[in-house]
Structures are given as structure tokens and as C-alpha cells.
Design a protein around this motif. Structure first.
Motif, mmCIF file in Angstrom:
data_model
loop_
_atom_site.group_PDB
_atom_site.id
_atom_site.type_symbol
_atom_site.label_atom_id
_atom_site.label_comp_id
_atom_site.label_asym_id
_atom_site.label_seq_id
_atom_site.Cartn_x
_atom_site.Cartn_y
_atom_site.Cartn_z
ATOM 1 N N ALA A 1 0.088 -4.742 -4.462
ATOM 2 C CA ALA A 1 0.838 -3.486 -4.536
ATOM 3 C C ALA A 1 1.468 -3.152 -3.181
ATOM 4 C CB ALA A 1 -0.083 -2.347 -4.973
ATOM 5 N N GLN A 2 0.844 -3.636 -2.095
ATOM 6 C CA GLN A 2 1.387 -3.395 -0.751
ATOM 7 C C GLN A 2 0.864 -4.466 0.190
ATOM 8 O OE1 GLN A 2 0.362 -2.337 2.541
ATOM 9 N NE2 GLN A 2 2.525 -2.264 3.051
ATOM 10 N N ARG A 3 1.762 -5.040 0.996
ATOM 11 C CA ARG A 3 1.375 -6.060 1.983
ATOM 12 C C ARG A 3 1.903 -5.682 3.351
ATOM 13 N NH1 ARG A 3 1.584 -12.561 1.582
ATOM 14 N NH2 ARG A 3 -0.530 -12.095 0.874
ATOM 15 N N THR A 4 1.041 -5.829 4.349
ATOM 16 C CA THR A 4 1.418 -5.687 5.762
ATOM 17 C C THR A 4 0.982 -6.954 6.473
ATOM 18 O OG1 THR A 4 1.111 -3.291 5.693
ATOM 19 C CG2 THR A 4 1.100 -4.325 7.866
ATOM 20 N N MET A 5 1.854 -7.499 7.316
ATOM 21 C CA MET A 5 1.526 -8.697 8.100
ATOM 22 C C MET A 5 1.194 -8.276 9.518
ATOM 23 S SD MET A 5 1.544 -12.083 8.303
ATOM 24 C CE MET A 5 1.481 -13.255 9.654
ATOM 25 N N LEU A 6 0.059 -8.749 10.023
ATOM 26 C CA LEU A 6 -0.311 -8.549 11.422
ATOM 27 C C LEU A 6 -0.179 -9.886 12.143
ATOM 28 C CD1 LEU A 6 -3.552 -6.386 11.064
ATOM 29 C CD2 LEU A 6 -1.182 -5.616 11.327
#
Length: 178
Positions: free
Chosen positions: A129-134
Motif C-alpha cells: 500500500a506504501q513503499r519508502t526506500m532508504l
């Protein structure tokens, strides 16, 4: 539901989440819109630091991908999964190789980082539903070499050994193409 049944349900949910992440990485490496679409909910969002947007915007960005990025390979590490009913918070380590034409020839680069994904289970199916890349580190290995005919000075016995550069033999292996 007894404790064992609940534990097995949790195990199955975790495995479905891991499978979704693996199939997404495979789809991204092949710029396969159907595989990528199957991993995200249509109303999902992504933020890669260098790109942020809706799923449709993300799909248009990643497929066909930048002409300068000729090859990618995403190697996944461990996933920490916190189930929260029909939602899950997931952190997955990733090393992503990219062969990039930066205008002065191809270069081989490697990014080490983590995906922070919020999964949702809808109608029994887990998707992002939501992805953040670090980003944890980046390495530019310099000028790329041509390995399409062999490695370490040894020639390949057939074209298909050089992977996606020659039609991706793994698709034939899985029976998707003849």
C-alpha cells in the motif's frame, strides 16, 4: 482459533508477503508491468527519494525505465515483518545493481538500502500500500566490462547464460516463453 492455527496463519501471511516482495523485485528487473502491478494496490504510493508518486506514476517511471539504466538486479535480504491484523509493516534489505550509461560509457553501480513497506491484506491478498526506500550506501565500480560472451576469461557455451541481455532464459525455464 487455537494457538497453532493462529501461528500457522501468521506463518502463511508472512510467506505471502515475502513472495510478493520477491516477485516485485523480479518484475522490476525485467520491467514487467504485470508483475509490478500484481505487487501493489492501485491506490498505493511510493517514495524512492529520487521519485515519489502514485502507483500509476511509479509504473510509468519504472516501465520502461530510464534508457540510461540498461540492466538491474535486486538481491533481497532479510525481511522483518510486523503483522497488524490485515496490515503489516515490513523492512527488507536490498542490494540493487545497476548498469548505467552516464554519457561516457557504461558504469556498474551498487546501492545498499532498505524498503519500508506498509502492506494491506484485501480479499485475502497481500500487496504493498506504501513503499519508502532508504539508502544506506552506494558504490560506483567504474567502467563496466563486457561479460556477454563469458566470465573470468572463460567463454559461455550458449548465449542464454548471460541472462536478460539475451532474452532472459529464466522465462523459458518457467514456461512463460518458448
Amino acid at each position: 482459533m487455537d494457538a497453532i492455527s493462529e501461528e500457522l496463519k501468521s506463518l502463511l501471511d508472512r510467506e505471502k508477503i515475502r513472495d510478493c516482495i520477491a516477485r516485485l523485485a523480479r518484475g522490476e528487473d525485467r520491467r514487467d508491468a504485470a508483475a509490478i502491478t500484481a505487487a501493489y494496490w492501485p491506490d498505493s504510493t511510493t517514495d524512492y527519494g529520487v521519485f515519489a508518486g502514485s502507483f500509476d506514476e511509479y509504473l510509468a517511471w519504472v516501465v520502461p525505465g530510464a534508457d540510461a539504466i540498461k540492466d538491474t538486479q535486486h538481491v533481497l535480504g532479510q525481511s522483518v515483518i510486523e503483522l497488524q491484523g490485515d496490515a503489516a509493516l515490513v523492512e527488507t534489505h536490498v542490494n540493487s545493481y545497476h548498469r548505467i550509461d552516464m554519457g561516457a560509457g557504461d558504469r556498474d553501480t551498487l546501492i545498499g538500502g532498505r524498503y519500508l513497506d506498509r502492506f494491506e491484506k484485501r480479499n485475502g491478498e497481500w500487496r504493498i500500500a506504501q513503499r519508502t526506500m532508504l539508502y544506506d550506501w552506494y558504490q560506483d565500480f567504474g567502467a563496466a566490462i563486457d561479460w556477454s560472451q563469458g566470465v573470468m576469461g572463460l567463454p559461455f557455451s550458449a548465449e542464454h547464460f548471460s541472462g536478460r541481455a539475451n532474452g532472459d532464459y529464466s522465462e523459458t525455464f518457467f514456461g512463460k516463453r518458448a
